[in-house]
Design a protein around this motif. Structure first.
Motif, PDB file in Angstrom:
ATOM      1  N   GLU A  87      23.396  26.824  73.050  1.00 18.00           N
ATOM      2  CA  GLU A  87      24.264  26.753  74.228  1.00 18.00           C
ATOM      3  C   GLU A  87      24.671  28.146  74.685  1.00 18.00           C
ATOM      4  O   GLU A  87      24.748  28.417  75.890  1.00 18.00           O
ATOM      5  N   GLU A  88      24.907  29.032  73.736  1.00 17.79           N
ATOM      6  CA  GLU A  88      25.268  30.406  74.095  1.00 17.79           C
ATOM      7  C   GLU A  88      24.115  31.101  74.819  1.00 17.79           C
ATOM      8  O   GLU A  88      24.316  31.819  75.807  1.00 17.79           O
TER       9      GLU A  88
ATOM     10  N   CYS B 232      10.950  30.858  77.810  1.00 18.71           N
ATOM     11  CA  CYS B 232      11.086  29.807  76.799  1.00 18.71           C
ATOM     12  C   CYS B 232      12.245  30.182  75.868  1.00 18.71           C
ATOM     13  O   CYS B 232      12.203  31.219  75.202  1.00 18.71           O
ATOM     14  N   VAL B 233      13.256  29.348  75.839  1.00 16.51           N
ATOM     15  CA  VAL B 233      14.497  29.657  75.134  1.00 16.51           C
ATOM     16  C   VAL B 233      14.669  28.727  73.939  1.00 16.51           C
ATOM     17  O   VAL B 233      14.318  27.546  74.002  1.00 16.51           O
ATOM     18  N   ASP B 234      15.211  29.286  72.848  1.00 15.94           N
ATOM     19  CA  ASP B 234      15.608  28.456  71.713  1.00 15.94           C
ATOM     20  C   ASP B 234      16.933  29.000  71.186  1.00 15.94           C
ATOM     21  O   ASP B 234      17.631  29.729  71.892  1.00 15.94           O
TER      22      ASP B 234
ATOM     23  N   GLY C 159      21.852  34.623  86.255  1.00 21.38           N
ATOM     24  CA  GLY C 159      21.354  34.011  87.484  1.00 21.38           C
ATOM     25  C   GLY C 159      20.174  33.094  87.301  1.00 21.38           C
ATOM     26  O   GLY C 159      19.578  32.635  88.280  1.00 21.38           O
ATOM     27  N   ALA C 160      19.813  32.797  86.042  1.00 23.99           N
ATOM     28  CA  ALA C 160      18.689  31.891  85.792  1.00 23.99           C
ATOM     29  C   ALA C 160      19.141  30.439  85.910  1.00 23.99           C
ATOM     30  O   ALA C 160      20.322  30.123  85.753  1.00 23.99           O
ATOM     31  N   GLU C 161      18.182  29.557  86.162  1.00 24.04           N
ATOM     32  CA  GLU C 161      18.446  28.115  86.161  1.00 24.04           C
ATOM     33  C   GLU C 161      18.112  27.580  84.770  1.00 24.04           C
ATOM     34  O   GLU C 161      16.950  27.569  84.371  1.00 24.04           O
ATOM     35  N   PRO C 162      19.113  27.151  83.982  1.00 23.73           N
ATOM     36  CA  PRO C 162      18.833  26.629  82.647  1.00 23.73           C
ATOM     37  C   PRO C 162      18.342  25.180  82.719  1.00 23.73           C
ATOM     38  O   PRO C 162      18.905  24.362  83.444  1.00 23.73           O
ATOM     39  N   LEU C 163      17.286  24.898  81.971  1.00 22.51           N
ATOM     40  CA  LEU C 163      16.719  23.543  81.955  1.00 22.51           C
ATOM     41  C   LEU C 163      16.523  23.097  80.508  1.00 22.51           C
ATOM     42  O   LEU C 163      16.063  23.874  79.669  1.00 22.51           O
ATOM     43  N   ARG C 164      16.865  21.823  80.241  1.00 22.85           N
ATOM     44  CA  ARG C 164      16.580  21.211  78.938  1.00 22.85           C
ATOM     45  C   ARG C 164      15.672  20.025  79.185  1.00 22.85           C
ATOM     46  O   ARG C 164      16.009  19.137  79.971  1.00 22.85           O
ATOM     47  N   VAL C 165      14.526  20.030  78.535  1.00 23.88           N
ATOM     48  CA  VAL C 165      13.576  18.921  78.686  1.00 23.88           C
ATOM     49  C   VAL C 165      13.254  18.373  77.297  1.00 23.88           C
ATOM     50  O   VAL C 165      13.375  19.078  76.291  1.00 23.88           O
ATOM     51  N   GLN C 166      12.840  17.133  77.247  1.00 22.55           N
ATOM     52  CA  GLN C 166      12.504  16.496  75.981  1.00 22.55           C
ATOM     53  C   GLN C 166      10.998  16.348  75.847  1.00 22.55           C
ATOM     54  O   GLN C 166      10.296  16.124  76.843  1.00 22.55           O
ATOM     55  N   GLY C 167      10.512  16.483  74.618  1.00 21.22           N
ATOM     56  CA  GLY C 167       9.086  16.320  74.374  1.00 21.22           C
ATOM     57  C   GLY C 167       8.754  16.607  72.930  1.00 21.22           C
ATOM     58  O   GLY C 167       9.412  17.417  72.273  1.00 21.22           O
ATOM     59  N   SER C 168       7.740  15.937  72.428  1.00 24.58           N
ATOM     60  CA  SER C 168       7.321  16.162  71.043  1.00 24.58           C
ATOM     61  C   SER C 168       6.348  17.330  70.943  1.00 24.58           C
ATOM     62  O   SER C 168       6.217  17.950  69.891  1.00 24.58           O
TER      63      SER C 168
END
Length: 393
Positions: free
Chosen positions: A314-315, A267-269, A324-333
């Motif tokens: 973004e960094e 889990c990234v922020d 080598g990870a797959e970065p994913l951005r998802v939306q949700g409250s």
């Protein structure tokens, strides 16, 4: 893992297979990418550069066109003795803050276009004003030009191990190379030495001058540190060998029980701790032989995030991609619910998340993402990692 020895020169005078391949690579427009051979050391002073120079001499004696693209002897006499009889491409001189700094002249090496070039210190940071920030990026240009590169790097410079090395040795390694540079190399050879033997080399003045050696023996070169670094290097080589074996078995059509491993998700922020979480997740994924996902949940509140926060995010995502990870951005409250949805959709078996940085009042009013995630996790393992920085404040 070592390179298969090239065929010796044929008795009838015709070129060997390696020499023919080198010739093809030297032809303009041939389009063949050079091979990358990495000498991976457990620590400074084990003999990476010396071994690389010996290999360059062997290839020269077989008739291969070789040059030194960049060499750093660190004042070690035995290493320096091997260099004078080899052609070296003149270095580029760069002026920085009134000081002349010498770097590899990548354009000159490409123009010279040897079959093989030695490029020492893969993780080196180039002087400001250079085309690239890091030397490994220059190496990519040489490989793309069809030049085979022999390079050197120590295990402590791999990006995924930076936090472990700092925790063990107390030394922050500032010059780093993405793991993928080593992982994508055609050949990786471990330059190993027992901690006791390396410390003896240090005492005998073969690595640093006496006054510097004593200080190093009490700090970075403590026996416990060297044992830990050696273990990391051996684990890395074991992984390299496993990947090579799997590729060979697949190419040869050898039957094996291939398991579809569950992925690891981090889990990234935008916080700085995210990079330590990514490293932790990468090591888990590497240990489980599975893929790594780096997921950021964009809530409605993210629209009001500052430019600095957005740049930091973004960094962190780019950092994950470099490992080598797959970065994913998802939306949700609901962050926890969104994370679990990704976990179910992507066959995630383990989630890595940082401990909440907010106080107890915030958790009472808004709820803790970690606590919600633990309630929703079901059969998914959740690894909550403490923020060491918080404890130090």
């Amino acid at each position: 893992m070592t390179e298969q020895r090239p065929l010796a020169r044929r008795s009838d005078g015709r070129p060997t297979a390696e020499e023919m391949l080198d010739g093809v690579r030297r032809q303009a427009g041939a389009g063949a990418r050079g091979r990358h051979r990495v000498y991976l050391g457990i620590a400074p002073g084990v003999g990476k550069t010396y071994t690389a120079l010996e290999e360059l001499h062997r290839r020269k004696e077989r008739g291969t066109d070789v040059v030194i693209g960049f060499l750093e002897t660190h004042g070690r006499p035995k290493t320096a003795e091997l260099a004078p009889s080899l052609e070296a491409v003149p270095r580029k001189k760069i002026q920085y803050k009134g000081v002349t700094v010498e770097e590899m002249d990548t354009d000159a090496v490409v123009q010279r276009h040897p079959a093989v070039a030695l490029v020492d210190e893969l993780a080196h940071t180039n002087a400001p004003g250079s085309r690239y920030e890091k030397r490994w990026q220059d190496v990519q240009d040489l490989l793309e030009a069809g030049i085979t590169v022999i390079s050197t790097v120590n295990i402590q410079h791999l990006e995924s191990l930076a936090d472990i090395v700092e925790n063990i040795t107390g030394v922050q390694v500032r010059e780093r190379v993405p793991d993928r540079v080593v992982d994508e190399a055609d050949e990786v050879e471990l330059i190993d030495m027992s901690p006791h033997a390396l410390r003896q080399r240090m005492r005998h003045g073969n690595i640093y001058p006496p006054e510097r050696a004593e200080r190093a023996l009490e700090q970075f070169f403590r026996e416990g540190n060297l044992i830990a670094l050696r273990e990391m290097a051996l684990r890395k080589m074991a992984h390299v060998c496993e990947v090579d074996l799997e590729e060979y078995m697949q190419q040869q059509g050898i039957d094996a029980a291939w398991s579809a491993g569950e992925r690891v998700m981090v889990c990234v922020d935008e916080q700085s701790q995210a990079q330590n979480l990514i490293r932790r997740g990468w090591r888990m994924a590497n240990r489980y032989h599975t893929e790594l996902l780096a997921v950021f949940v964009e809530t409605p509140r993210w629209a009001s995030a500052s430019p600095e926060q957005k740049r930091a995010l973004e960094e962190n995502l780019r950092f994950a991609e470099d490992l080598g990870a797959e970065p994913l951005r998802v939306q949700g409250s609901d962050v926890a619910a969104a994370l679990m949805q990704v976990a179910h959709d992507k066959n995630v078996g383990s989630i890595v998340i940082g401990h909440s940085r907010h106080g107890r009042l915030h958790e009472v009013l808004r709820g803790s993402i970690v606590q919600k995630l633990l309630r929703l996790a079901g059969d998914v393992d959740v690894h909550v990692v403490a923020d060491r920085g918080q404890h130090e404040q």
